[in-house]
Design a protein around this motif. Structure first.
Motif, PDB file in Angstrom:
ATOM      1  N   HIS A 131      11.053  99.757  20.714  1.00 56.06           N
ATOM      2  CA  HIS A 131      12.358  99.194  20.591  1.00 56.06           C
ATOM      3  C   HIS A 131      12.826  97.649  20.800  1.00 56.06           C
ATOM      4  CE1 HIS A 131      16.914 100.337  20.784  1.00 56.06           C
ATOM      5  NE2 HIS A 131      17.000  99.536  21.458  1.00 56.06           N
ATOM      6  N   PHE A 132      12.073  97.187  21.875  1.00 52.57           N
ATOM      7  CA  PHE A 132      12.364  95.721  22.189  1.00 52.57           C
ATOM      8  C   PHE A 132      11.222  94.763  21.752  1.00 52.57           C
ATOM      9  CE2 PHE A 132      14.279  98.216  25.818  1.00 52.57           C
ATOM     10  CZ  PHE A 132      15.608  97.769  25.699  1.00 52.57           C
ATOM     11  N   SER A 135      12.984  92.120  19.652  1.00 53.33           N
ATOM     12  CA  SER A 135      14.217  91.307  20.306  1.00 53.33           C
ATOM     13  C   SER A 135      13.999  90.063  20.898  1.00 53.33           C
ATOM     14  CB  SER A 135      14.844  92.078  21.577  1.00 53.33           C
ATOM     15  OG  SER A 135      14.108  91.832  22.706  1.00 53.33           O
ATOM     16  N   ASN A 199      22.075  90.544  30.100  1.00 56.41           N
ATOM     17  CA  ASN A 199      21.448  90.838  28.597  1.00 56.41           C
ATOM     18  C   ASN A 199      20.689  92.082  28.513  1.00 56.41           C
ATOM     19  OD1 ASN A 199      19.907  89.157  29.877  1.00 56.41           O
ATOM     20  ND2 ASN A 199      19.034  88.474  28.035  1.00 56.41           N
ATOM     21  N   GLU A 200      19.721  92.192  29.664  1.00 60.13           N
ATOM     22  CA  GLU A 200      18.917  93.205  29.675  1.00 60.13           C
ATOM     23  C   GLU A 200      19.537  94.646  30.074  1.00 60.13           C
ATOM     24  OE1 GLU A 200      14.917  91.243  31.591  1.00 60.13           O
ATOM     25  OE2 GLU A 200      16.321  91.848  32.959  1.00 60.13           O
ATOM     26  N   ASP A 203      21.195  95.714  26.820  1.00 61.61           N
ATOM     27  CA  ASP A 203      19.969  96.381  25.873  1.00 61.61           C
ATOM     28  C   ASP A 203      19.684  97.543  26.404  1.00 61.61           C
ATOM     29  OD1 ASP A 203      19.803  94.100  24.144  1.00 61.61           O
ATOM     30  OD2 ASP A 203      17.905  93.211  25.187  1.00 61.61           O
ATOM     31  N   LYS A 206      22.209 100.448  25.498  1.00 61.74           N
ATOM     32  CA  LYS A 206      21.944 100.688  24.120  1.00 61.74           C
ATOM     33  C   LYS A 206      21.010 101.722  23.965  1.00 61.74           C
ATOM     34  CE  LYS A 206      23.558  96.662  21.878  1.00 61.74           C
ATOM     35  NZ  LYS A 206      23.078  95.567  21.399  1.00 61.74           N
ATOM     36  N   PHE A 207      19.865 101.299  24.477  1.00 65.54           N
ATOM     37  CA  PHE A 207      18.680 101.963  24.393  1.00 65.54           C
ATOM     38  C   PHE A 207      19.041 103.608  24.792  1.00 65.54           C
ATOM     39  CE2 PHE A 207      14.893 104.297  25.854  1.00 65.54           C
ATOM     40  CZ  PHE A 207      14.020 103.823  25.052  1.00 65.54           C
TER      41      PHE A 207
END
Ligand SMILES: [Zn+2]
Length: 233
Positions: A131-132, A135, A199-200, A203, A206-207
């Motif tokens: 997923h990341f 990014s 910001n993490e 993320d 959202k994950f």
């Protein structure tokens, strides 16, 4: 409990599984042609055991496959049944893939140790890495491990009966999946705040939201522990 029904011949210790298919015809290939022969397993059983002492058996437990998959047609399954008085253990076997299931009486019993709740450590890790991957600032492995550790901690407090069922495992009959409640996700995010940058955190949130439904990687794993207790042969 299951709708399975059985007939037990006390004279021969034979067991017949009563099914919808009892009156279904059997199709076989004879010299390249399909031949239909009417089969009535129930009638055949009753005839074979005419005049014997027959008792109906009803299941007390779900079928259990201690060391194999429910979806493998050759798996050996067990079910505990009763004639209204005694607990009896039946073993389900299939001698070949072409033959119907048969049941036999065996010594022993099934011990239900209840349901444990866990998370999908490895699938979460794999999915997070993927997923990341694209990014700008991918989550490092140690951070992913930390997230999984925090999730495991939060889940430790959840009781199985509080979990909403969200799916079933395709390869293990004793495993089902559950949807974590919003308060579980909030608690997890609260724990994350201490270790992750803002910001993490976005993320991660959202994950979680995109991987929580059905059997997805953030779904909870509920595993029923059934132990087969059989006397040593
Ligand atoms: Zn008999």
């Amino acid at each position: 409990m299951g709708k399975d029904k059985f007939i037990w011949c006390r004279n021969c210790d034979a067991v017949h599984h009563v099914t919808h298919f009892d009156k279904a015809p059997i199709y076989s290939f004879v010299a390249g042609e399909v031949e239909e022969s009417p089969a009535d397993d129930w009638r055949a059983f009753m005839k074979r055991h005419e005049g014997h002492r027959l008792e109906p058996l009803e299941p007390l437990t779900e079928k259990c496959f201690p060391d194999a998959s429910v979806f493998d047609p050759m798996s050996v399954g067990y079910v505990e049944v009763t004639n209204g008085q005694d607990r009896i253990l039946l073993r389900q076997v299939r001698k070949s893939i072409y033959e119907p299931l048969s049941f036999e009486l065996v010594a022993g019993r099934l011990i239900d140790q209840g349901v444990t709740v866990g998370i999908q450590d490895n699938p979460i890790k794999k999915e997070m890495k993927y997923h990341f991957e694209w990014s700008a600032e991918p989550l490092q492995d140690d951070k992913i491990d930390l997230f999984i550790e925090l999730y495991r901690e939060v889940v430790k407090e959840i009781k199985p009966e509080e979990i909403e069922l969200s799916g079933f495992s395709f390869d293990d009959a004793n495993v089902s999946f559950g949807l974590p409640e919003p308060r579980v996700v909030e608690l997890l995010m609260l724990k994350c705040v201490v270790y992750f940058r803002s910001n993490e955190l976005l993320d991660i949130r959202k994950f979680i939201d995109s991987h929580i439904k059905g059997c997805d990687v953030m779904a909870l794993v509920m595993r029923r522990q059934i132990i087969l207790d059989r006397p040593a042969a």
